[in-house]
Scaffold this active site. Structure first.
Site, PDB file in Angstrom:
ATOM      1  N   PHE A  11       0.862  -1.179   0.000  1.00 44.62           N
ATOM      2  CA  PHE A  11       0.000   0.000   0.000  1.00 44.62           C
ATOM      3  C   PHE A  11       0.903   1.236   0.000  1.00 44.62           C
ATOM      4  O   PHE A  11       1.838   1.325   0.800  1.00 44.62           O
ATOM      5  CB  PHE A  11      -0.940   0.011   1.208  1.00 44.62           C
ATOM      6  CG  PHE A  11      -1.948   1.119   1.122  1.00 44.62           C
ATOM      7  CD1 PHE A  11      -3.018   1.016   0.247  1.00 44.62           C
ATOM      8  CD2 PHE A  11      -1.803   2.276   1.860  1.00 44.62           C
ATOM      9  CE1 PHE A  11      -3.946   2.055   0.118  1.00 44.62           C
ATOM     10  CE2 PHE A  11      -2.726   3.314   1.738  1.00 44.62           C
ATOM     11  CZ  PHE A  11      -3.792   3.200   0.871  1.00 44.62           C
ATOM     12  N   ASP A  47       2.249  -4.853   8.393  1.00 40.14           N
ATOM     13  CA  ASP A  47       1.080  -3.982   8.293  1.00 40.14           C
ATOM     14  C   ASP A  47      -0.144  -4.891   8.197  1.00 40.14           C
ATOM     15  O   ASP A  47      -0.269  -5.680   7.249  1.00 40.14           O
ATOM     16  CB  ASP A  47       1.223  -3.085   7.057  1.00 40.14           C
ATOM     17  CG  ASP A  47       0.038  -2.134   6.883  1.00 40.14           C
ATOM     18  OD1 ASP A  47      -1.044  -2.406   7.446  1.00 40.14           O
ATOM     19  OD2 ASP A  47       0.201  -1.136   6.152  1.00 40.14           O
ATOM     20  N   TYR A  71     -10.418   1.079  11.036  1.00 44.89           N
ATOM     21  CA  TYR A  71     -11.630   1.386  10.266  1.00 44.89           C
ATOM     22  C   TYR A  71     -12.039   0.345   9.229  1.00 44.89           C
ATOM     23  O   TYR A  71     -13.043   0.534   8.556  1.00 44.89           O
ATOM     24  CB  TYR A  71     -11.543   2.766   9.625  1.00 44.89           C
ATOM     25  CG  TYR A  71     -10.314   3.046   8.787  1.00 44.89           C
ATOM     26  CD1 TYR A  71     -10.204   2.558   7.491  1.00 44.89           C
ATOM     27  CD2 TYR A  71      -9.276   3.827   9.278  1.00 44.89           C
ATOM     28  CE1 TYR A  71      -9.091   2.835   6.723  1.00 44.89           C
ATOM     29  CE2 TYR A  71      -8.160   4.117   8.525  1.00 44.89           C
ATOM     30  CZ  TYR A  71      -8.072   3.621   7.243  1.00 44.89           C
ATOM     31  OH  TYR A  71      -6.967   3.903   6.495  1.00 44.89           O
ATOM     32  N   LYS A  72     -11.254  -0.710   9.100  1.00 49.60           N
ATOM     33  CA  LYS A  72     -11.627  -1.738   8.131  1.00 49.60           C
ATOM     34  C   LYS A  72     -12.388  -2.852   8.854  1.00 49.60           C
ATOM     35  O   LYS A  72     -13.522  -2.667   9.284  1.00 49.60           O
ATOM     36  CB  LYS A  72     -10.383  -2.237   7.399  1.00 49.60           C
ATOM     37  CG  LYS A  72      -9.743  -1.163   6.507  1.00 49.60           C
ATOM     38  CD  LYS A  72      -8.501  -1.685   5.816  1.00 49.60           C
ATOM     39  CE  LYS A  72      -7.783  -0.585   5.034  1.00 49.60           C
ATOM     40  NZ  LYS A  72      -8.476  -0.186   3.804  1.00 49.60           N
ATOM     41  N   ARG A 108     -12.722  -4.833  -6.459  1.00 49.21           N
ATOM     42  CA  ARG A 108     -12.499  -5.628  -5.249  1.00 49.21           C
ATOM     43  C   ARG A 108     -13.835  -5.937  -4.574  1.00 49.21           C
ATOM     44  O   ARG A 108     -14.680  -5.053  -4.421  1.00 49.21           O
ATOM     45  CB  ARG A 108     -11.665  -4.843  -4.222  1.00 49.21           C
ATOM     46  CG  ARG A 108     -10.289  -4.477  -4.627  1.00 49.21           C
ATOM     47  CD  ARG A 108      -9.482  -3.955  -3.415  1.00 49.21           C
ATOM     48  NE  ARG A 108     -10.171  -2.900  -2.673  1.00 49.21           N
ATOM     49  CZ  ARG A 108      -9.666  -2.286  -1.612  1.00 49.21           C
ATOM     50  NH1 ARG A 108      -8.459  -2.629  -1.158  1.00 49.21           N
ATOM     51  NH2 ARG A 108     -10.327  -1.332  -0.991  1.00 49.21           N
TER      52      ARG A 108
END
Lengths: 411, 411
Positions: free
Chosen positions: A124, A196, A221-222, A370
């Site tokens: 990322f 990560d 937040y995921k 996705r």
């Protein structure tokens, strides 16, 4: 596979009741929990209480009476079992990016004879950017970024590498790296590893302690459903906590923050990784969201995640009109996180058409759609309906009609 | 001064109606808005809307439909007029501590021939700690902290100093530094100045542009009433924005964050000072809280702030039994921020007794009681009642009875 079989899967799902703990929008199938998790019902009353009572009524006294001061540790300890960490190693603070900076500096200091931070080209971007920022600050004699393809990680581990910085689950393809194996190989070469966990915390069974991981970061937040821009977390293995010193030495990382001493003295535990005043409202939201996990078995999460994706894949592949969707994720379930990515020359238009028809997936440039599966609230029926909608969109050419109206504004 | 005169002051106060925009606790006189601002009424419905509608219902689409992505800029632009900044120079992000790190690195790079960061011994500790952390990271050849007394700042400005790091209003004493004069003197010696506005943004008329300030930081949770741990802000003068590069180069500071390019390319404007994903919920709270300021004249704020403190001081000094309270703040109103600090050998016990009697002030080690005046919601009647309560506590010796029951847990 027919609809009755799908319904049977939902009936047999031990996590099925968890969906009731979320406020999901009506007429929507949400397959984007890998970008922003859904709203746990308990959050609404919690945030109202924090705002009206704790802040509005009790004001400054809440630092003590509602124990705001320990929120970062309390939330960290709630995250710990989800990522396979024993107590005293996880703290909630700042963002992934800021936390990576703390860990990169810590790891480089521990391995000060070496300069290379090894990562993957399709990590990322913020992970790579943080290394680049540090490298510009310290100069290439102290820190340099080396980027390789995911499949070349193992052969790139050598004695020049100080830090291996990897995202366990690739944000585009969902490719799952072998944490145990790579950590072990890295350690054999004297390399420290930063994991990560953005796309793995809450999505699969992460085992930081068991893998003897050194450091990790992840976001709230995921899959942890802490709300947009929720604070992130840091994991530092106990064995490293005494030896390191991170440079973002704000007052909350001081051993005695309220002594107001002009000399910084780092806390000797995970508290050192705090920097400024904690974001109480956002962190309280995450705190409430994490209660959903109290009785959840991470192996059940992983099992359901794999099943959801396998059913999705089977339905897609069984449908001739969807053959232009090319799987970019690994074919084998054990090599994937909790998402499936497909490339398609009209990926963006298809994604927008899906959203218009109530199926929320997301697009990643240049040509990837996705689909994320969040075992806490995604049902097998969701998967069935999503593929049905996708089929209708592609068969009817609906997405082609739409494409000219779309503003390219993607996040 | 008698009670009728006090009531007359409230009647004549052009800001008196602003108090109605806040949810203040009953039976409480809150003189600690310099630590945590009170709750603006509009926040409650705003946070409910952000959580239930924007997050819960609209989910990932809100990055576009509710423009979450521009929140840091939008909030920054609302703060700008409060601190005397023209457009395009203020952004909301991270904490003061993290933002200081960005600015310290930026300023040291601009002044790379020099190494000294000059600050004051009694600056708020996190400001000093952040310099110490950077100094440890870069080494003394690139960054070293020099601390002097406030009264020695001017004579310490010389060509070895790269950066002058000052908090405009001293957190203990409320001493107000002359931003225009010190910035000018520093510039004459080629020194860049970072102003910490924690105790001045929203408390007085700050004029960053007019003073030709270089950089500033400030927090959202004191006079701006953004809630506990509210995000902070950064000001970077336009003239510096093209020349600098800050090292916390997260994806939100990239010129094209959604291109997901592996190479960092800093945004050429104030956006560069963002790092990770913005804290949407907390930042939305601050966004709503800032609406209170839309029709507020900062000169009126300053005038009322001075009057409140002067009345408080007059009432204290006119009362023989309070003569043990020694003023630590400057005697002259124009040399103070919006607080009064007194030392007393029993400061902690008195502060606790005041809180028990509904007057919230705060204690700062070792022996200081601070009273903060927040012109938006502090009334002259508050001041009168606070001094009356303080008098009763001291006269009766009530605070002495209490002292043995108090747990020393202060924030």
């Amino acid at each position: 596979m027919n609809f009755d079989e799908i319904i049977a899967l939902d009936k047999a799902d031990p996590l099925a009741q968890k969906r009731l703990e979320f406020d999901l929008p009506v007429n929507t199938i949400y397959l984007d929990g890998n970008s922003l998790g859904a709203l746990p019902k308990s959050v609404k009353s919690k945030v109202a209480e924090v705002v009206s009572q704790q802040w509005g009524n009790d004001l400054i006294k809440s630092w003590n009476s509602h124990n705001w001061i320990d929120l970062p540790i309390r939330v960290g300890e709630k995250i710990a079992p989800i990522i396979g960490a024993a107590k005293g190693q996880v703290i909630c603070c700042d963002s992934i990016s800021v936390n990576l900076f703390k860990l990169l500096c810590s790891a480089l200091t521990l391995n000060s004879e070496r300069t290379v931070v090894l990562s993957t080209k399709d990590n990322f971007p913020t992970d790579l950017y943080m290394v680049q920022g540090l490298s510009d600050l310290l100069g290439p004699d102290l820190c340099q970024l080396q980027m390789v393809e995911e499949q070349d990680i193992e052969q790139s581990l050598n004695e020049s590498v100080a830090v291996l910085l990897l995202t366990q689950v690739n944000f585009r393809t969902g490719n799952l790296l072998d944490m145990a194996k790579l950590t072990k190989l890295a350690h054999e070469k004297g390399i420290l590893v930063i994991w990560d966990l953005a796309h793995s915390a809450g999505a699969l069974s992460v085992e930081l302690d068991k893998c003897e991981a050194d450091f990790a970061v992840g976001c709230g937040y995921k899959y942890l459903n802490g709300g947009p821009g929720s604070p992130a977390f840091v994991y530092v293995a106990k064995r490293h906590q005494y030896a390191i010193k991170q440079p973002l030495s704000g007052w909350m990382g001081h051993s005695k923050p309220f002594a107001f001493n002009p000399e910084y003295q780092a806390a000797s535990n995970i508290n050192q990784f705090q920097c400024g005043t904690p974001s109480v409202i956002s962190m309280s939201v995450l705190d409430a969201a994490l209660d959903v996990w109290q009785d959840v078995d991470m192996l059940q999460i992983r099992t359901k995640s794999v099943e959801l994706a396998e059913v999705f894949l089977q339905l897609i592949q069984g449908n001739e009109c969807l053959h232009d969707l090319l799987l970019c994720s690994p074919k084998l379930a054990e090599q994937r996180g909790s998402q499936l990515a497909f490339s398609h020359h009209d990926a963006f238009a298809i994604c927008q058409a899906l959203i218009e028809k109530g199926v929320v997936a997301d697009f990643r440039a240049p040509n990837i759609i996705r689909f994320g599966f969040t075992p806490l609230y995604t049902s097998f029926e969701d998967v069935w309906r999503a593929v049905t909608t996708l089929t209708n969109i592609v068969e009817s050419g609906f997405y082609k009609e739409q494409r000219f109206n779309i503003t390219l504004k993607v996040t």
